[in-house]
Motif scaffolding. Structure first.
Motif, PDB file in Angstrom:
ATOM      1  N   UNK A   1      34.559  28.420 -10.982  1.00  0.00           N
ATOM      2  CA  UNK A   1      33.706  27.307 -10.572  1.00  0.00           C
ATOM      3  C   UNK A   1      32.432  27.267 -11.405  1.00  0.00           C
ATOM      4  N   UNK A   2      31.934  28.444 -11.844  1.00  0.00           N
ATOM      5  CA  UNK A   2      30.707  28.434 -12.631  1.00  0.00           C
ATOM      6  C   UNK A   2      30.960  28.032 -14.072  1.00  0.00           C
TER       7      UNK A   2
ATOM      8  N   UNK B   1      34.424  18.321  -3.954  1.00  0.00           N
ATOM      9  CA  UNK B   1      35.500  18.699  -4.879  1.00  0.00           C
ATOM     10  C   UNK B   1      36.844  18.220  -4.362  1.00  0.00           C
TER      11      UNK B   1
ATOM     12  N   UNK C   1      33.751  21.823 -19.884  1.00  0.00           N
ATOM     13  CA  UNK C   1      33.979  20.378 -19.971  1.00  0.00           C
ATOM     14  C   UNK C   1      32.802  19.693 -20.634  1.00  0.00           C
TER      15      UNK C   1
ATOM     16  N   UNK D   1      38.091  14.276 -17.470  1.00  0.00           N
ATOM     17  CA  UNK D   1      37.891  14.055 -16.042  1.00  0.00           C
ATOM     18  C   UNK D   1      39.044  14.639 -15.240  1.00  0.00           C
TER      19      UNK D   1
ATOM     20  N   UNK E   1      39.653  18.535 -15.730  1.00  0.00           N
ATOM     21  CA  UNK E   1      38.668  19.448 -15.162  1.00  0.00           C
ATOM     22  C   UNK E   1      38.737  19.437 -13.642  1.00  0.00           C
ATOM     23  N   UNK E   2      38.764  18.249 -13.040  1.00  0.00           N
ATOM     24  CA  UNK E   2      38.708  18.218 -11.571  1.00  0.00           C
ATOM     25  C   UNK E   2      39.959  18.808 -10.959  1.00  0.00           C
TER      26      UNK E   2
ATOM     27  N   UNK F   1      33.078  23.721 -15.473  1.00  0.00           N
ATOM     28  CA  UNK F   1      32.299  22.515 -15.765  1.00  0.00           C
ATOM     29  C   UNK F   1      31.504  22.635 -17.052  1.00  0.00           C
ATOM     30  N   UNK F   2      31.030  23.863 -17.356  1.00  0.00           N
ATOM     31  CA  UNK F   2      30.266  24.034 -18.594  1.00  0.00           C
ATOM     32  C   UNK F   2      31.154  23.776 -19.803  1.00  0.00           C
TER      33      UNK F   2
ATOM     34  N   UNK G   1      26.763  20.922 -13.101  1.00  0.00           N
ATOM     35  CA  UNK G   1      28.081  21.379 -12.674  1.00  0.00           C
ATOM     36  C   UNK G   1      28.561  20.613 -11.457  1.00  0.00           C
TER      37      UNK G   1
ATOM     38  N   UNK H   1      40.172  22.748  -9.232  1.00  0.00           N
ATOM     39  CA  UNK H   1      40.400  22.945  -7.800  1.00  0.00           C
ATOM     40  C   UNK H   1      41.814  23.429  -7.530  1.00  0.00           C
TER      41      UNK H   1
ATOM     42  N   UNK I   1      29.754  17.298 -12.489  1.00  0.00           N
ATOM     43  CA  UNK I   1      31.041  17.341 -13.174  1.00  0.00           C
ATOM     44  C   UNK I   1      32.195  17.458 -12.189  1.00  0.00           C
ATOM     45  N   UNK I   2      32.015  18.215 -11.100  1.00  0.00           N
ATOM     46  CA  UNK I   2      33.116  18.373 -10.154  1.00  0.00           C
ATOM     47  C   UNK I   2      33.113  17.336  -9.039  1.00  0.00           C
ATOM     48  N   UNK I   3      32.096  16.453  -9.017  1.00  0.00           N
ATOM     49  CA  UNK I   3      32.033  15.379  -8.026  1.00  0.00           C
ATOM     50  C   UNK I   3      33.033  14.281  -8.389  1.00  0.00           C
ATOM     51  N   UNK I   4      33.426  13.415  -7.422  1.00  0.00           N
ATOM     52  CA  UNK I   4      34.372  12.357  -7.760  1.00  0.00           C
ATOM     53  C   UNK I   4      33.848  11.422  -8.841  1.00  0.00           C
ATOM     54  N   UNK I   5      34.605  11.299  -9.929  1.00  0.00           N
ATOM     55  CA  UNK I   5      34.341  10.241 -10.884  1.00  0.00           C
ATOM     56  C   UNK I   5      33.265  10.446 -11.917  1.00  0.00           C
ATOM     57  N   UNK I   6      32.565  11.568 -11.929  1.00  0.00           N
ATOM     58  CA  UNK I   6      31.489  11.726 -12.901  1.00  0.00           C
ATOM     59  C   UNK I   6      31.644  13.007 -13.697  1.00  0.00           C
ATOM     60  N   UNK I   7      31.080  13.004 -14.914  1.00  0.00           N
ATOM     61  CA  UNK I   7      31.121  14.200 -15.751  1.00  0.00           C
ATOM     62  C   UNK I   7      29.878  14.217 -16.631  1.00  0.00           C
TER      63      UNK I   7
END
Lengths: 164, 113
Positions: free
Chosen positions: B73-74, A72, B80, B35, B38-39, B77-78, A112, B43, A115-121
Motif C-alpha cells: 500500500x505504501x 479503495x 504509479x 488507473x 494500480x487500483x 501508488x508511488x 497516495x 487491492x 492514487x488509490x481513490x476512485x478515478x484519480x491518479x
C-alpha cells in the motif's frame, strides 16, 4: 541522534514481526541490521520528533485508515465496472488541485490516497505553490477550486490533523 | 471457518486481479491503463495476502503477509506516480478523447517565462 534511535526501535520492531519468533539469535541479527539501517538512513527520517508523542494524531490516523480502505474498495468496483462496460465510459484529463499541506509525509500520504481513490491518479506535485496535478478518469470540473472541493478536501482535513 | 473466509478473500482478490489485467487491454492510453492496473491489482493482491493471513493465522507466514500488505500500500501508488510522470515528461500524448491537460499548459507557461 534521537531520530536515529527512534528509527532503530521501529526497524527492530518490524524485524521481529518479520521473523516472528522470540529467540536470541534472531534478536541479535535484528539488532545489527536495525543499527545499520538507522546509521545509514537516519538523516532521511522525520525531523519533527515531538509529533510521535501526540496521541491525538494517532487517533486521527486510526480514523483515516478505515475511510481509506472503504475508498479503495469503491475504486475497485468502479474500475471493474468501467472495464466490463461494452463501450468503456471514460472522459479523462489532467486537472490541477490546490493543497495546503506542507510536510513531506503529509504530501506523500495525500498523493497516495488520491492514487488509490476512485478515478484519480497523482502525476506531479508543485511544492512551492502547493498544487497537485491529478489525472482524473471522468473530469467533472476543470476549475481549480471546484475540483479541489470534489477530490481532496475531505482527506486533506484529516491528514492536516495527523501530519501538520 | 477461518479457512473458508480466507479462501473467499483469495477468490475475490483473483477476480479483481483479472479485471485489472483486462483493463490493460481495454483502456486506450498509458494513463488510463495505469488507473486500472494500480487500483485493481493493488487491492486484489492485498486481498489475496489478507486471505493468506486468515488461513495461516498468527504464524510467520501470516505475519509476513500482513507486512507485505503494508509495504504494497505504501509503495505501489508511488510507482504509479513515477511511471505516469516519466511518461508525461518523455512526451507520451494523452488519448484523443481527453478533456484537458493542465500539466502540459503549466509546463509551457514555465518554459515561456
Amino acid at each position: 541522534m534521537r531520530n536515529r534511535i527512534i528509527l532503530f526501535i521501529i526497524g527492530f520492531f518490524i524485524w521481529m514481526l518479520l521473523v516472528w519468533s522470540l529467540d536470541i539469535q534472531h534478536a541479535v541479527i535484528g539488532i545489527f541490521v536495525a543499527a545499520m539501517v538507522a546509521f545509514l538512513t537516519g538523516d532521511m527520517f522525520t525531523k519533527r520528533l515531538h509529533y510521535f508523542a501526540h496521541p491525538v494524531r494517532y487517533f486521527w490516523f486510526l480514523y483515516y485508515v478505515p475511510l481509506f480502505i472503504w475508498e479503495c474498495a469503491k475504486a475497485n468496483i468502479e474500475s471493474t465496472y468501467k472495464v466490463i462496460h461494452p463501450d468503456v465510459p471514460i472522459k479523462p484529463g489532467i486537472v490541477k488541485i490546490k493543497t495546503s499541506l506542507k510536510s513531506d509525509a503529509g504530501l506523500t500520504f495525500l498523493a497516495n490516497t488520491l492514487t488509490l481513490k476512485p478515478g484519480t491518479m497523482t502525476i506531479d506535485i508543485d511544492r512551492e505553490n502547493g498544487f497537485l496535478y491529478v489525472h482524473w478518469a471522468d473530469v467533472a470540473s476543470q476549475d481549480v477550486e471546484e475540483s479541489t472541493r470534489m477530490l481532496s478536501r475531505r482527506f486533506e482535513r484529516i491528514l492536516a490533523r495527523v501530519f501538520e | 471457518m477461518n479457512e473458508f473466509m480466507g479462501l473467499s478473500f483469495i477468490m475475490i482478490g483473483l477476480v479483481f486481479d483479472f479485471f485489472g489485467c483486462l483493463g490493460l487491454v481495454r483502456f486506450p492510453d498509458i494513463y488510463n491503463r495505469l488507473h486500472s492496473s494500480i487500483k485493481c491489482v493493488t487491492m486484489g493482491t492485498c486481498s489475496i495476502l489478507f486471505g493468506l493471513f486468515l488461513c495461516k493465522g498468527f504464524t510467520p507466514a501470516g505475519i509476513k503477509a500482513l507486512l507485505c500488505i503494508l509495504f504494497l500500500l505504501l509503495t505501489s501508488p508511488v510507482s504509479a506516480h513515477v511511471l505516469a510522470r516519466s511518461a508525461h515528461k518523455s512526451g507520451v500524448k494523452l488519448w484523443e478523447g481527453s478533456v484537458c491537460d493542465k500539466y502540459a499548459e503549466d509546463k509551457e507557461k514555465d518554459a515561456i517565462s
